[in-house]
Design an enzyme around this catalytic site. Structure first.
Site, PDB file in Angstrom:
ATOM      1  N   LYS A  59      50.839  39.138  32.061  1.00  0.00           N
ATOM      2  CA  LYS A  59      51.791  38.241  31.460  1.00  0.00           C
ATOM      3  C   LYS A  59      51.084  37.142  30.671  1.00  0.00           C
ATOM      4  CE  LYS A  59      54.979  38.721  35.309  1.00  0.00           C
ATOM      5  NZ  LYS A  59      55.535  38.055  36.494  1.00  0.00           N
ATOM      6  N   ASP A 109      48.321  30.969  34.074  1.00  0.00           N
ATOM      7  CA  ASP A 109      49.045  30.475  35.233  1.00  0.00           C
ATOM      8  C   ASP A 109      48.164  30.304  36.455  1.00  0.00           C
ATOM      9  OD1 ASP A 109      50.065  32.968  37.439  1.00  0.00           O
ATOM     10  OD2 ASP A 109      48.766  33.399  35.737  1.00  0.00           O
ATOM     11  N   ASP A 116      44.471  36.844  27.390  1.00  0.00           N
ATOM     12  CA  ASP A 116      44.444  35.381  27.405  1.00  0.00           C
ATOM     13  C   ASP A 116      43.060  34.851  27.744  1.00  0.00           C
ATOM     14  OD1 ASP A 116      44.599  36.278  30.041  1.00  0.00           O
ATOM     15  OD2 ASP A 116      46.158  34.878  30.648  1.00  0.00           O
ATOM     16  N   PHE A 174      39.158  26.249  36.322  1.00  0.00           N
ATOM     17  CA  PHE A 174      40.428  26.958  36.447  1.00  0.00           C
ATOM     18  C   PHE A 174      41.431  26.322  35.493  1.00  0.00           C
ATOM     19  CE2 PHE A 174      44.299  28.640  38.169  1.00  0.00           C
ATOM     20  CZ  PHE A 174      43.923  29.930  38.515  1.00  0.00           C
ATOM     21  N   ASP A 196      37.069  36.718  31.948  1.00  0.00           N
ATOM     22  CA  ASP A 196      36.098  36.112  32.852  1.00  0.00           C
ATOM     23  C   ASP A 196      35.245  37.195  33.504  1.00  0.00           C
ATOM     24  OD1 ASP A 196      38.071  36.889  34.734  1.00  0.00           O
ATOM     25  OD2 ASP A 196      38.737  34.855  35.046  1.00  0.00           O
TER      26      ASP A 196
END
Length: 178
Positions: free
Chosen positions: A42, A158, A99, A151, A102
């Site tokens: 998402k 999110d 998005d 983070f 990492d």
């Protein structure tokens, strides 16, 4: 929500500039190709919406949903396809839109899976790249910005399905997720 943000890492304007630049790069590189943008849901949906408007050549879009985090902050390493693509990939030049990159585990898995489906080419586009967290060798072609190992939330990103609707990207206070 705002009280949970330690500091803003990228403002709305800074993000808009990044997205426009990446859109111009994709437009240049795919001018004579059969472009299919694949959003990894998402988290990338907000980036994908803005990115496709910054691309000025014909492009189709599709979506995949994966799961590897649950409600934590670290990937489990096990990638599950929750929603697969609707479009057959034969003859397409794919840009996989994410998005954040990492560990690389999810994108490595998706690259291998999609390459077996008869596409012409595949490249990765990520809004944010955290190279110091890489566990699997994955190299994006298009990057909005490299970021520190923090983070982050907002602009689609999110923590436990919250904060996606923030218009900026901020660093989440550690006490929120520890």
């Amino acid at each position: 929500m705002l009280q949970d943000i330690d500091r803003v890492l990228f403002t709305e304007r800074q993000i808009a500039v990044m997205v426009e630049r990446v859109g111009q790069e994709i437009t240049r590189d795919y001018r004579d190709k059969n472009l299919l943008l694949v959003s990894v849901l998402k988290g990338s949906v907000v980036f994908m919406a803005d990115l496709m408007r910054a691309i000025t050549i014909p492009a189709r879009i599709d979506f995949m949903a994966t799961s590897s985090y649950g409600s934590g902050t670290k990937t489990s390493g096990v990638v599950k396809i929750v929603k697969d693509l609707d479009i057959p990939l034969e003859g397409y030049d794919i840009v996989l839109v994410e998005d954040i990159l990492d560990s690389g585990k999810t994108l490595s898995y998706l690259m291998e899976l999609l390459q077996s489906r008869g596409l012409r080419s595949i490249r990765i586009c990520t809004l944010f790249d955290k190279p110091e967290r890489r566990e699997v060798e994955v190299t994006p072609t298009y990057v909005g910005s490299q970021i520190p190992d923090a983070f982050i939330v907002g602009y689609g990103l999110d923590y436990d399905e919250k904060y996606r609707n923030l218009p900026f990207v901020g660093i989440l206070r550690p006490e929120v997720y520890e």
